[in-house]
Design a protein around this motif. Structure first.
Motif: not given
Length: 275
Positions: A184-188, A204-207, A235-238
């Protein structure tokens, strides 16, 4: 909704979900404690017939730049191929509703099983057969097999829920460890804008917000009351989208999981690019 007039129009195009047919080059590289362990690449063919109906095929699978050569790799690829072509329907937001060709997938296995038994025998082969047949016996298990794919989880992110709102928060469950419960990752969500190459870009990115330890994740164990430490990670996503039909143009993801004692680290670099 934030953004210029052109950006708002482009966002609406993505929400319309027009038909398309695309080929993607997909690469997933796994690092263990900083060392390059496994690099998997393949070509994914994705066709969208209408807003909710898709077909996905997979071909040209390579492991560390080579066709599968070990017995384990060969078996893994051959058994994985029974799920493709995959036909599915999504909900309005993009989440999986159902796999439409489950009977076809089961029929492929019955055909391949006979060939499989001619080349592979022994206890290991019997265990693989048992595992596959357990999966195919249940609609939910077939769907879980698909959902435990990095490509599926990221390609079919429910963009409709987040694309109109900057700084939206949501939980993203990623298959960091194969055949284990997802992490599980919390994403913003970040800014949505036009990129230099004329594509629509969303970051989007999160921890990691999972409560389990690294060991629990590897062993597929549940949380116990005595556990106090947990993993850290990011988690870093583009994403880039095509303005014309709302299809994904590219995905670049960097997912890192660090054990509570900082002795274990797993990183996955995932890249999807239109051919």
């Amino acid at each position: 909704m934030n953004g210029t007039f052109d950006e708002r129009i482009s966002q609406n195009n993505i929400l319309e979900k027009k038909p398309f047919r695309k080929e993607y080059e997909v690469t997933q590289t796994i690092y263990e404690n900083g060392e390059d362990k496994t690099r998997i690449s393949f070509v994914a063919e994705v066709e969208r017939f209408d807003a909710f109906t898709y077909s996905i095929n997979r071909k040209n699978m390579l492991i560390n730049g080579q066709p599968p050569d070990s017995l384990v790799e060969e078996i893994s690829v051959k058994t994985g191929n029974i799920f493709f072509p995959l036909k599915l329907q999504t909900l309005e937001n993009g989440n999986l509703k159902q796999i439409s060709n489950q009977d076809e997938i089961r029929a492929r296995w019955h055909f391949i099983k006979n060939e499989f038994l001619q080349y592979y025998n022994g206890k290991g082969a019997q265990e693989i057969i048992k595992t596959i047949e357990n999966e195919l016996a249940s609609k939910n298990r077939i769907q879980n097999r698909i959902l435990n794919s990095f490509f599926y989880r990221l390609y079919f992110l429910p963009f409709k829920d987040y694309i109109e709102e900057k700084d939206a928060y949501f939980d993203l469950y990623l298959p960091v460890f194969p055949f284990k419960n997802k992490v599980k990752f919390g994403i913003k969500t970040g800014e949505f804008k036009l990129s230099e190459n004329g594509k629509l870009r969303m970051q989007i990115s999160g921890e990691c917000t999972d409560s389990r330890s690294f060991t629990q994740m590897i062993n597929n164990r549940k949380i116990t009351a005595s556990d106090e430490q947990k993993c850290s990670g990011k988690a870093e996503l583009v994403y880039q989208f095509n303005k014309e039909d709302g299809s994904v143009f590219s995905i670049n993801a960097d997912v890192v999981l660090i054990g509570e004692d900082e002795k274990n680290e797993r990183q996955i670099i995932f890249e999807t690019n239109t051919k």
